[in-house]
Each structure stands twice: as C-alpha cells, then as structure tokens.
Design a protein around this motif. Structure first.
Motif, PDB file in Angstrom:
ATOM      1  N   ARG A 147      -5.669   2.415   6.836  1.00 52.25           N
ATOM      2  CA  ARG A 147      -6.803   1.782   6.060  1.00 52.25           C
ATOM      3  C   ARG A 147      -6.463   1.364   4.781  1.00 52.25           C
ATOM      4  O   ARG A 147      -7.020   0.412   4.439  1.00 52.25           O
ATOM      5  N   LEU A 148      -5.278   1.781   4.268  1.00 52.67           N
ATOM      6  CA  LEU A 148      -4.932   1.015   2.926  1.00 52.67           C
ATOM      7  C   LEU A 148      -4.296  -0.605   3.454  1.00 52.67           C
ATOM      8  O   LEU A 148      -4.609  -1.259   2.575  1.00 52.67           O
ATOM      9  N   PHE A 149      -3.676  -0.707   4.516  1.00 50.07           N
ATOM     10  CA  PHE A 149      -3.317  -2.027   4.864  1.00 50.07           C
ATOM     11  C   PHE A 149      -4.817  -2.962   5.165  1.00 50.07           C
ATOM     12  O   PHE A 149      -4.974  -4.133   4.595  1.00 50.07           O
ATOM     13  N   GLN A 150      -5.653  -2.342   5.629  1.00 47.83           N
ATOM     14  CA  GLN A 150      -6.896  -2.794   5.858  1.00 47.83           C
ATOM     15  C   GLN A 150      -7.824  -3.439   4.452  1.00 47.83           C
ATOM     16  O   GLN A 150      -8.059  -4.392   4.448  1.00 47.83           O
ATOM     17  N   LEU A 151      -7.702  -2.187   3.639  1.00 42.30           N
ATOM     18  CA  LEU A 151      -8.403  -2.689   2.438  1.00 42.30           C
ATOM     19  C   LEU A 151      -7.728  -3.691   1.628  1.00 42.30           C
ATOM     20  O   LEU A 151      -8.120  -4.614   0.957  1.00 42.30           O
TER      21      LEU A 151
ATOM     22  N   SER B 179       0.598  -6.921   2.419  1.00 37.19           N
ATOM     23  CA  SER B 179       0.638  -5.624   2.896  1.00 37.19           C
ATOM     24  C   SER B 179       1.135  -4.678   1.849  1.00 37.19           C
ATOM     25  O   SER B 179       1.650  -5.262   0.866  1.00 37.19           O
ATOM     26  N   PRO B 180       1.023  -3.463   1.944  1.00 34.76           N
ATOM     27  CA  PRO B 180       1.688  -2.372   1.039  1.00 34.76           C
ATOM     28  C   PRO B 180       3.148  -2.667   0.897  1.00 34.76           C
ATOM     29  O   PRO B 180       3.429  -2.625  -0.509  1.00 34.76           O
ATOM     30  N   HIS B 181       3.783  -3.070   1.898  1.00 36.64           N
ATOM     31  CA  HIS B 181       5.259  -3.270   1.693  1.00 36.64           C
ATOM     32  C   HIS B 181       5.577  -4.660   0.922  1.00 36.64           C
ATOM     33  O   HIS B 181       6.623  -4.761   0.214  1.00 36.64           O
ATOM     34  N   VAL B 182       4.713  -5.598   1.059  1.00 34.73           N
ATOM     35  CA  VAL B 182       4.731  -6.910   0.210  1.00 34.73           C
ATOM     36  C   VAL B 182       4.632  -6.556  -1.172  1.00 34.73           C
ATOM     37  O   VAL B 182       5.332  -7.082  -2.184  1.00 34.73           O
ATOM     38  N   LEU B 183       3.707  -5.809  -1.627  1.00 33.51           N
ATOM     39  CA  LEU B 183       3.591  -5.282  -3.008  1.00 33.51           C
ATOM     40  C   LEU B 183       4.929  -4.923  -3.459  1.00 33.51           C
ATOM     41  O   LEU B 183       5.164  -4.846  -4.653  1.00 33.51           O
TER      42      LEU B 183
END
Length: 296
Positions: free
Chosen positions: A215-219, A235-239
C-alpha cells in the motif's frame, strides 16, 4: 550420508537463532533450497558432479538470482560441516556468476522538492490520509528508512524529547535515526489527526496491524503521478536512495551514512559513492593538505 528432510529447516532455525536472520531472508533461503531440491533431489547429500549441473539447470536465471541461490547453498553446506553431518564441502562446484550491482535509481533534488511540495499542498487542509502520506514521505526521504522499518514503526518509537526514532532493522538490529525538525512537525500533525488505538504509528484501516509495504508503494506512485513525476521511477527504496545520495553529496561521512542506513557492511554503503565526479575533484582541491601547493 542418510537423507534427512529436516536438515534445511534446522539450517534455517540456526540462521534465525544465531545470526538473527529476518523473516524475509529466511523465506528467500527456503525458496532457494527448495529450488535446489527440485534439481538435485536430496540437497544435503549432493556431490560435486550434481552441483556442477546447476549451472545449466539455472541458466535462465538473472545473475543476481543465481548468486543468491549459490550463496544459500554454500552456507547450507557450511552448516552441515560445522554440525559434523558432512566431511566434505562440495560448494566449490557451484556456478560463480558475476553479479554486477546496478546503481540505484535516483530522483533529483528538484524532483524530490516537487514531490514533497505536492504532498504538503494536499495535506494543508488537514485530511488525515493526506497528512499521513506527508509523514510517510518525510520519514522516507528525511530519515532514509526502509519500507518495512517505516510501516512497522510502533507508536512508542516516536520521539518525545530527543529528536530520534528507535528503529528495528534487518536481523532485529536496532538503531537510532535522527528526525529533522520538519519531519517532527509533520509527525505531530499526523498524531493530532490519527484516530486509532493501534500500537503502530501507521495503522492499517479497520485492523490491528500496520500499513502494508504494498500500500505504501501504491500511495507513493499515485502521488508521483499527481506531482508530474514518472511513477515507474518512484518507490520507497528510491526515496531511501535519494536520502543517502543527497546526504553524501552534501559532504556526509560514509561511516555516518552506514550507521544511518543500518548497513551491516560498509561495502553496501559504498554504492552511494557514485556522486558527481566534479564535486569530488573540487572537494580534494579545497580540502586536501596539499591543495594550493602548500601543506595546510
């Protein structure tokens, strides 16, 4: 040696108990051993000739996937030897792929600023979902948390007096992560509109669990589209990569960065040294004792 179908599970139990391997790591190793069993039969008693055949059997795998499987098998055979269950080590016959770690995908400073500005504008009205997304974004880019670390943060991890988060990372390793003044302010806004008795900082809707990584990825991808940034690049990892790279560009020490990211090995952190070469040359020219032709 006799066939023992429990040996892989004993190996995984050892990894969990003695090395603190995370659940995701254990699941990956279990899949790797099962994939080997499909080719070798009894993995524990396989000889070097059998292992030599894995190269062709797994020829369709990406180099990184093949490397991970071989690593799991090497550790498994090492476990058998340590336990006195096998006298020889056949792992020398395993394929040795040259997996080249790719450079992380990055967002520029301008793109991150636009990303956060969009989230900030949407949260201005105080809608809980928008404030939550801004808090998630601030912690991803402002503290460099992994997605799993972020979504599973307990409410008790939020700082009261000291500006730090208490984070449990891979393998159950704990570390303290600084929280910027800006992120702390957004967290306070989130706590003011958060309506849940859950023990998690970011609870899931209508359940006692927490927000999922999916869901975090989608948001984040939905927000990227609204910020006019290609969602495929976010993506979260990109941040997390952006946090690390931008800190290093600002002059952060690599060892400090290792601590902030929770890397067990400095070699993992060194991937972020792909910063602008011109900046590195300027740094040497301005900071080295022999800069300017004299010892400072």
């Amino acid at each position: 040696m006799p066939v023992d179908t429990d040996l892989p599970e004993r190996f995984l139990s050892m990894l969990a108990a003695e090395r603190g391997a995370a659940a995701n790591t254990l699941a990956a190793y279990r899949r790797d051993l099962e994939a080997a069993r499909e080719v070798l039969g009894d993995v524990a008693s396989a000889d070097t000739k059998a292992l030599e055949g894995l190269g062709s059997a797994w020829s369709g795998l990406a180099a990184s996937s093949l490397a991970r499987r071989c690593s799991a098998l090497r550790q498994f055979y090492g476990f058998l030897i340590d336990e006195g269950l096998r006298a020889d080590d056949p792992s020398g016959a395993l394929p040795r792929p040259r997996a080249r770690r790719p450079l992380p995908r990055l967002l520029s400073h301008e793109e991150v600023e636009r990303f956060i500005a969009t989230a900030d504008d949407e949260a201005a009205a105080g809608r809980p979902e928008a404030v939550r997304l801004l808090a998630l974004l601030e912690l991803l880019y402002g503290s460099g948390l992994r997605a799993t670390e972020l979504v599973s943060l307990p409410l008790a991890a939020v700082p009261r007096d000291a500006p730090f988060l208490h984070v449990t990372g891979k393998g159950g390793q704990q570390r303290m992560v600084p929280v910027s003044t800006r992120a702390a302010a957004v967290l306070s806004r989130w706590l003011a509109v958060r309506k849940s008795a859950s023990r998690f900082l970011f609870p899931s809707r209508g359940a006692s669990g927490h927000l999922t990584r999916v869901r975090l990825f989608q948001l984040l991808r939905e927000l990227a589209a609204r910020a006019d940034i290609d969602p495929e690049r976010v993506s979260p990892h990109v941040l997390r990569h952006a946090f690390a790279t931008h800190l290093l560009e600002g002059g952060a020490d690599l060892r400090v960065l290792q601590m902030l990211l929770g890397h067990a090995d400095i070699a993992t952190t060194q991937i972020y040294t792909h910063v602008d070469s011109a900046r590195l040359v300027a740094l040497v020219n301005s900071r080295h004792p022999l800069a300017g032709g004299k010892v400072v």
